[in-house]
Enzyme design. Structure first.
Site, PDB file in Angstrom:
ATOM      1  N   LYS A  74       0.843  -1.186   0.000  1.00  0.00           N
ATOM      2  CA  LYS A  74       0.000   0.000   0.000  1.00  0.00           C
ATOM      3  C   LYS A  74       0.885   1.244   0.000  1.00  0.00           C
ATOM      4  CE  LYS A  74      -4.439   1.200   2.099  1.00  0.00           C
ATOM      5  NZ  LYS A  74      -5.369   0.940   3.204  1.00  0.00           N
ATOM      6  N   GLU A 116     -18.770  -5.720   9.960  1.00  0.00           N
ATOM      7  CA  GLU A 116     -19.762  -5.010  10.749  1.00  0.00           C
ATOM      8  C   GLU A 116     -20.755  -5.952  11.427  1.00  0.00           C
ATOM      9  OE1 GLU A 116     -18.244  -2.232   7.610  1.00  0.00           O
ATOM     10  OE2 GLU A 116     -19.023  -4.278   7.605  1.00  0.00           O
ATOM     11  N   ARG A 141     -25.110  -2.825   6.815  1.00  0.00           N
ATOM     12  CA  ARG A 141     -24.604  -4.178   6.581  1.00  0.00           C
ATOM     13  C   ARG A 141     -24.857  -5.091   7.779  1.00  0.00           C
ATOM     14  NH1 ARG A 141     -20.389  -4.251   2.835  1.00  0.00           N
ATOM     15  NH2 ARG A 141     -19.010  -5.465   4.144  1.00  0.00           N
TER      16      ARG A 141
END
Length: 668
Positions: A290, A383, A411
């Protein structure tokens, strides 16, 4: 004259297939530079996109991801925020200077923006399931479109991703799942599976795979057939007693290959060109970094995951070569105010624990983690698990505060209902990014939390108007033996005097009590008002400004701070709903099933007059990316729009006599 950058000559993906290897490397550098410049100017997702430049080039080089529905190949992104290089290679490089600005390209895939974007997507865990669906749809229609799903930022740990993998293993055709393993989630990776992949990266088996891939990916002839699949199978068999990541995938019926270097562009192209012909589901484990290409982003990938615009002094390409100052704007935001309030209540109450789903920075809880690390939990992009776990913690007597974006609590609706509300457990939901979110656009708007939380028995819904109210809301929530949801926007928070308003707690809050004429925030005219504005939440500032503008025009309005959507303050509502008197509800939520709907329902069931009610809120249409201020203006929720609505309501009230029409709604 300086020649135009190679990137500007790329109008469609096919344009890169005639480039020489050195040109492809140059193209990757130009793409990184443009991404960095665009995000530094406009804000956006930086580190994740810098990490997938070579991978995206290789995918478009090897596959023909033509404009949908033409194909013949189809590409889906799991976490939509890694799509910037894809947008550049599909004709949008020239617009990158205005990334995320009104009328320009969005920061997430948008089919209306380009036929190269198959799905509008901003949530994690979805691409494998949609890819399986498209693979089955193609097969059902007698076609053989190649289907590729790019899964990144640790979204592979999401429950839906595992459900998709489980079903992908039953496919009897090609489907490629790229596991973009950058060792990161949105922040630090969480959970056993991320630890599993980390062990693979440092294991002897990984080194054997790496050496093997280095031998073959640069030497693959163009017509090998299934040689790579058979060679890989042989190596897998020889080391199957060792620990390796493929065990889990192979058990599901999915061929596993990798890990391979995601920044080795020639190797990626050769490898993808070969496995394109494997006629079964494949997971290709690609190891990327990243923020690759820029030292500052590589060294601080969490900080540069989704930064605001920033200024750079010096060269960002080298270690310690520059200084970066991120624009923080002026004033304190709601996220920081929540973090401070959570720390304050946790220091007073040892039962308090905080939880987030891969968003410690976005929700402000990274600040809480530094202060009270033993009572902070990051579940990763999970979640549903977060909410169910919070229910379990509440069952033991703890008081969990689950900080989740409004768009992401969707979600976990089933767990909010089944595990929390049904079991009458006191979990506190801090819903950040409620309402319009600005330049992230429609994928992240928090427009329906009231709609699906309000029906849940026992649920208390609060929207504070300033920092003092936010603190009181948290403290009140800890006293209630019920689930509570507190919503607030991505915006600056009106500050308060803590010494006077919060610390002494001179004025305790009662559940469901609204306020009229609060000395500092709200207004009343002792029954002489021409109209009443009932505001729920953070738009109170706009409402008060509108009231001042109206007063300057000789129009008197009362302003009520509703504070609660559930329960409704029936006594206050009976006071303001009187025959012939215009009442306007104001909220940063969908008009459907929102606060205004709750007012109408209560009034109707208690036989209060409803003919003079006008509801102001988010209309039934998608609002694209622009600043939050521009979004509010577009739908009439800015001060000028509220002033206009009040004047129209007063005018309508003057025209009505014996006929009582249906309640008005403000759509722009």
């Amino acid at each position: 004259m300086t020649p135009a950058p190679l990137l500007d000559s790329i109008r469609k993906p096919a344009d890169i297939r005639g480039l020489a290897p050195a040109e492809l490397e140059s193209l990757a550098g130009q793409m990184r530079q443009r991404i960095f410049e665009a995000v530094s100017t406009n804000g956006g997702h930086l580190a994740s996109n810098l990490g997938v430049v070579e991978l995206t080039i290789a995918l478009h080089y090897c596959y023909d991801f033509g404009p949908y529905p033409g194909g013949p190949d189809w590409l889906m992104f799991d976490v939509g925020h890694q799509c910037y290089p894809h947008k550049m290679l599909t004709g949008r490089a020239g617009q990158f200077g205005t990334l995320r600005k009104r009328g320009s390209i969005a920061g997430f895939p948008v089919p209306e923006e380009s036929p190269y974007d198959l799905f509008a997507v901003g949530h994690a865990g979805t691409a494998i399931s949609t890819a399986v669906g498209m693979a089955r749809g193609s097969q059902q229609q007698g076609k053989n479109n190649h289907v590729v799903a790019v899964v990144g930022d640790a979204s592979i740990v999401n429950g839906l991703a595992f459900e998709g993998l489980n079903n992908a293993g039953t496919l009897k055709r090609q489907m490629l799942i790229i596991l973009n393993d950058n060792g990161m989630s949105i922040s630090q990776p969480q959970g056993a599976f991320s630890e599993y992949l980390e062990r693979v990266r440092v294991s002897t088996t990984y080194e054997e795979f790496k050496r093997f891939s280095e031998k073959i990916v640069h030497r693959l002839p163009t017509t090998v057939g299934h040689a790579i699949e058979h060679a890989w199978d042989a190596l897998c068999s020889s080391v199957k007693s060792a620990m390796w990541a493929g065990q889990m995938f192979e058990a599901m019926g999915i061929k596993y290959m990798g890990p391979i270097d995601g920044h080795d562009l020639p190797g990626l192209i050769n490898f993808l060109a070969e496995i394109k012909h494997v006629d079964k589901p494949v997971v290709l484990h690609v190891k990327t970094q990243k923020g690759n290409g820029y030292e500052i982003t590589k060294n601080e990938p969490t900080k540069f995951h989704s930064p605001a615009a920033f200024r750079v002094e010096g060269s960002p390409l080298v270690q310690n070569g520059c200084r970066v100052e991120i624009n923080k704007g002026t004033g304190k935001n709601w996220t920081t105010a929540f973090a401070d309030a959570a720390i304050a209540v946790a220091k007073r109450d040892s039962r308090v624990v905080t939880l987030t789903a891969a968003m410690p920075d976005g929700t402000g809880l990274s600040k809480f983690e530094k202060e009270i690390p033993e009572r902070f939990i990051d579940t990763g992009i999970c979640e549903s698990h977060l909410v169910a776990m919070a229910a379990g913690m509440a069952k033991t007597g703890l008081r969990p505060i689950a900080a989740v974006y409004s768009t992401f609590i969707q979600r976990a609706f089933d767990q909010v209902w089944q595990e929390v509300a049904l079991n009458k457990l006191p979990v506190i939901f801090a819903l950040d990014r409620a309402g319009y979110v600005g330049d992230d656009g429609a994928v992240h708007h928090g427009f329906c939390d009231l709609a699906f939380l309000r029906p849940l028995p026992g649920m208390t819904l609060i929207a504070p108007t300033d920092e003092a109210e936010l603190n009181r809301a948290l403290r009140l929530s800890l006293k209630l033996d019920t689930a509570v949801a507190i919503r607030y926007p991505r915006d600056n928070v009106p500050t308060c005097n803590f010494e006077e308003e919060v610390l002494p707690e001179l004025r305790e809050q009662a559940s469901g009590e609204w306020e009229l004429g609060k000395s500092r925030m709200l207004i009343r005219h002792d029954g002489e008002a021409d109209a009443t504005l009932v505001v729920y939440g953070a738009l109170a500032g706009s409402v008060l400004t509108a009231a001042e503008l109206l007063s300057a025009d000789g129009v008197k309005v009362d302003v009520v701070d509703a504070r609660f959507c559930k329960p409704i303050d029936g006594a206050m509502l009976a006071r303001v709903l009187r025959p012939g008197h215009p009442v306007l509800t104001v909220e940063d939520h969908s008009l459907e099933n929102g606060f205004g709907s709750a007012v109408l329902e209560y009034a109707n069931s208690h036989r209060l007059p409803t003919d003079q009610i006008t509801r102001l809120g988010m209309p039934d249409r998608m609002i694209v990316h622009m600043t939050r201020k521009e979004q509010l203006t577009e739908v009439g929720l800015d001060p000028a729009g509220i002033v206009s609505s009040v004047k129209q309501a007063i005018e309508r009230a003057g025209e009505r006599s014996d006929v009582a029409p249906m309640p008005a709604e403000r759509y722009v």
